[in-house]
Motif scaffolding. Structure first.
Motif, short mmCIF file in Angstrom:
data_model
loop_
_atom_site.label_atom_id
_atom_site.label_comp_id
_atom_site.label_asym_id
_atom_site.label_seq_id
_atom_site.Cartn_x
_atom_site.Cartn_y
_atom_site.Cartn_z
N ARG A 277 33.85 -27.55 24.31
CA ARG A 277 32.75 -26.87 24.97
C ARG A 277 31.47 -27.16 24.19
O ARG A 277 31.48 -27.21 22.96
N PHE A 278 30.37 -27.29 24.91
CA PHE A 278 29.11 -27.68 24.30
C PHE A 278 27.99 -26.76 24.79
O PHE A 278 27.99 -26.33 25.94
N ASP A 279 27.04 -26.49 23.90
CA ASP A 279 25.90 -25.64 24.27
C ASP A 279 24.97 -26.35 25.26
O ASP A 279 24.27 -25.69 26.03
N ALA A 280 24.97 -27.67 25.20
CA ALA A 280 24.10 -28.46 26.08
C ALA A 280 24.80 -29.77 26.42
O ALA A 280 25.49 -30.34 25.57
N VAL A 281 24.59 -30.22 27.64
CA VAL A 281 25.08 -31.52 28.08
C VAL A 281 23.89 -32.27 28.68
O VAL A 281 23.17 -31.72 29.53
N VAL A 282 23.68 -33.50 28.22
CA VAL A 282 22.59 -34.33 28.73
C VAL A 282 23.17 -35.65 29.20
O VAL A 282 24.04 -36.24 28.54
N SER A 283 22.70 -36.12 30.35
CA SER A 283 23.16 -37.40 30.89
C SER A 283 21.98 -38.05 31.61
O SER A 283 21.40 -37.45 32.52
N VAL A 284 21.63 -39.25 31.17
CA VAL A 284 20.43 -39.93 31.67
C VAL A 284 20.84 -41.12 32.54
O VAL A 284 21.41 -42.09 32.04
N GLU A 285 20.54 -41.01 33.83
CA GLU A 285 20.79 -42.10 34.78
C GLU A 285 22.21 -42.65 34.65
O GLU A 285 22.44 -43.86 34.65
N MET A 286 23.14 -41.71 34.55
CA MET A 286 24.56 -42.04 34.45
C MET A 286 25.26 -41.84 35.79
O MET A 286 26.16 -42.60 36.16
N ILE A 287 24.82 -40.83 36.55
CA ILE A 287 25.51 -40.51 37.80
C ILE A 287 25.48 -41.69 38.78
O ILE A 287 26.39 -41.85 39.59
N GLU A 288 24.47 -42.56 38.66
CA GLU A 288 24.39 -43.70 39.56
C GLU A 288 25.55 -44.67 39.38
O GLU A 288 25.87 -45.44 40.29
N ALA A 289 26.18 -44.65 38.21
CA ALA A 289 27.32 -45.53 37.93
C ALA A 289 28.67 -44.89 38.26
O ALA A 289 29.69 -45.57 38.22
N VAL A 290 28.67 -43.61 38.60
CA VAL A 290 29.92 -42.87 38.77
C VAL A 290 30.64 -43.26 40.07
O VAL A 290 31.86 -43.38 40.10
N GLY A 291 29.88 -43.45 41.15
CA GLY A 291 30.48 -43.72 42.45
C GLY A 291 30.76 -42.44 43.20
O GLY A 291 31.21 -41.44 42.62
N ALA A 292 30.48 -42.43 44.51
CA ALA A 292 30.60 -41.20 45.31
C ALA A 292 32.00 -40.60 45.25
O ALA A 292 32.16 -39.37 45.26
N GLU A 293 33.02 -41.44 45.17
CA GLU A 293 34.40 -40.95 45.13
C GLU A 293 34.64 -40.05 43.94
O GLU A 293 35.48 -39.14 43.99
N TYR A 294 33.88 -40.27 42.86
CA TYR A 294 34.13 -39.54 41.62
C TYR A 294 33.03 -38.55 41.28
O TYR A 294 33.06 -37.95 40.20
N TRP A 295 32.08 -38.33 42.18
CA TRP A 295 31.08 -37.30 41.92
C TRP A 295 31.70 -35.92 41.73
O TRP A 295 31.28 -35.17 40.83
N PRO A 296 32.71 -35.52 42.51
CA PRO A 296 33.34 -34.22 42.23
C PRO A 296 33.90 -34.13 40.81
O PRO A 296 33.74 -33.11 40.13
N ALA A 297 34.53 -35.21 40.33
CA ALA A 297 35.08 -35.20 38.97
C ALA A 297 33.96 -35.13 37.94
O ALA A 297 34.10 -34.46 36.90
N TYR A 298 32.85 -35.79 38.21
CA TYR A 298 31.72 -35.80 37.27
C TYR A 298 31.13 -34.39 37.12
O TYR A 298 30.98 -33.88 35.99
N PHE A 299 30.84 -33.73 38.23
CA PHE A 299 30.23 -32.40 38.15
C PHE A 299 31.23 -31.36 37.66
O PHE A 299 30.86 -30.42 36.95
N THR A 300 32.50 -31.54 38.00
CA THR A 300 33.53 -30.64 37.46
C THR A 300 33.61 -30.78 35.95
O THR A 300 33.76 -29.78 35.22
#
Length: 436
Positions: A277-300
């Motif tokens: 567990r982390f107090d803060a999570v930062v991700s810069v222009e990473m979601i564009e590489a995830v792919g729509a199929e895995y967006w649920p896994a990314y946000f989860t």
């Protein structure tokens, strides 16, 4: 009636088009299979579409046409066809992939590449007549299964772009080696303010996430380590993860040079494999590489990894929702040659996926014009360093591909087809282990 479909055939090099390596660039070195009818239809559609746009279309000497004098920058930008037959055949066979491959092959050029692409992006909905849009599937290709972002596939996809060469990226990025949009103080921007503009962007994200002394920070997507260094300099304890071996190697050296190694851990790890567990999570222009199929896994994963009271700060490129849906269904020139497996999300997709994972959006700021300037500065430096890029082993086709990628991206922001946003997300109180 029987229609003969020509087989793929090698391109005859012209005076300004040296031979293309068929092993490295098979679909550039050879013209695609396409019937005469299909090519003729493509030519008619393209010529009628271009005629309605604020563009000059001319035939270059290599096409047998009469060359026009170079423009002085006044008036509309010029698209020069060196090989109109090949240009239309590629588009007839492969649509926009063919358009990009035709540029890589040297079959067309422009006195203002960004200008031409900005006009096309601005009028993208008008290029193809309404009834013909329903035939999109006749030329649009499905995304290959090998590009899916499974655990193994995601690593392969990231390495195909980010492991090209640290030296390549160093030739056109600013000294901070930050490969995402800067936030400039004023526009238009100049190269001398680039590092400060990148630091301004990073500091705004760290502020959104509340990063300070003692913060346990997770960064998803290390880049070359600049954000981790600035977070550690604030007194944060940083875990940053990447799938790029070359980036990790250089990031570790830069973190050590900055004297913050005791505060930063860099792991070669997929975001889905991170624990804790982390107090803060930062991700810069990473979601564009995830792919729509895995967006649920990314946000989860973002929700699962967030400690109570923590915040997520994201920087995301976005596109309109309907255009995203069209892009998601097809294999594009960008997904084939630049970012395999990637897809730019829409604001609606981000809002829906984050809410479904138990996250609430509390801040949303867009600054697309700043990305256009960021890309202009990268592109101008890349072109200026063409000989140095070649000395690293990247041939003429690669250099044309990369210039088109940077110009294409810049045009997307200048036409407002694309935007870039900084977002803050917090947990909405639901159980992070709950299933969707």
């Amino acid at each position: 009636m029987t229609v003969t479909v020509p087989s793929a055939e090698p391109i005859a090099p012209g005076p300004d088009r040296p031979p293309v390596d068929p092993e490295r660039w098979p679909d550039v070195a050879r013209l695609p299979r396409a019937s005469a009818l299909r090519t003729a239809v493509a030519r008619r559609v393209v010529e009628r579409a271009l005629a309605r746009l604020p563009l000059r279309i001319r035939n270059g000497p290599a096409s047998g046409g009469v060359p026009h004098p170079a423009t002085d920058g006044a008036g509309p930008p010029t698209l020069t066809l060196h090989d109109p037959a090949a240009f239309h055949r590629r588009i007839g066979a492969d649509g926009l992939i063919g358009f990009g491959e035709s540029y890589m092959a040297g079959e067309w050029d422009s006195d203002d590449l960004v200008g031409v692409l900005t006009v096309l992006a601005t009028h993208v909905d008008d290029l193809v007549p309404g009834p013909m849009r329903r035939l999109r599937g006749a030329w649009a290709h499905r995304r290959p299964d090998r590009d899916r972002n499974t655990l193994d596939g995601a690593r392969d996809n990231i390495q195909r772009h980010y492991d090209l060469s640290n030296d390549l990226f160093a030739l056109f990025l600013d000294p901070s080696l930050t490969y995402s949009s800067a936030v400039f103080d004023t526009l238009p921007a100049t190269a001398d303010v680039f590092p400060a503009a990148q630091h301004r962007k990073i500091d705004r994200l760290l502020d959104l996430a509340g990063v300070g002394p003692g913060t346990r920070l997770l960064e998803i997507g290390t880049g070359w380590g600049e954000l981790a260094v600035r977070a550690a300099s604030r007194g944060a304890d940083v875990l940053t993860v990447t799938l790029s071996e070359e980036q990790r190697e250089l990031a570790l050296r830069r973190i050590a040079d900055a004297g913050v190694s005791e505060r930063v851990t860099v792991e070669l790890r997929d975001y889905r494999q991170v624990e804790g567990r982390f107090d803060a999570v930062v991700s810069v222009e990473m979601i564009e590489a995830v792919g729509a199929e895995y967006w649920p896994a990314y946000f989860t994963a973002l929700r699962r990894l967030l400690a109570p009271g923590g915040a997520v700060a994201l920087q995301c490129i976005t596109m309109p929702h309907e255009r995203m849906l069209d892009t998601a269904r097809t294999h594009t020139w960008i997904s084939k040659y630049v970012f395999p497996g990637g897809l730019i999300p829409s604001p609606e997709a981000i809002a829906g996926e984050s809410a479904a994972a138990g996250l609430t959006l509390t801040h949303d700021t867009g600054f697309g014009d700043h990305y256009a300037e960021t890309l202009r500065l990268w592109r101008e430096r890349f072109v200026a360093e063409s000989e140095a890029v070649g000395a690293l082993g990247f041939d003429r086709v690669f250099r044309r591909m990369w210039e088109l990628y940077l110009a294409y991206s810049e045009a997307g922001f200048r036409s407002h087809y694309l935007d870039v946003r900084q977002l803050r997300l917090v947990a909405d109180g639901r159980d992070p282990e709950a299933r969707r």
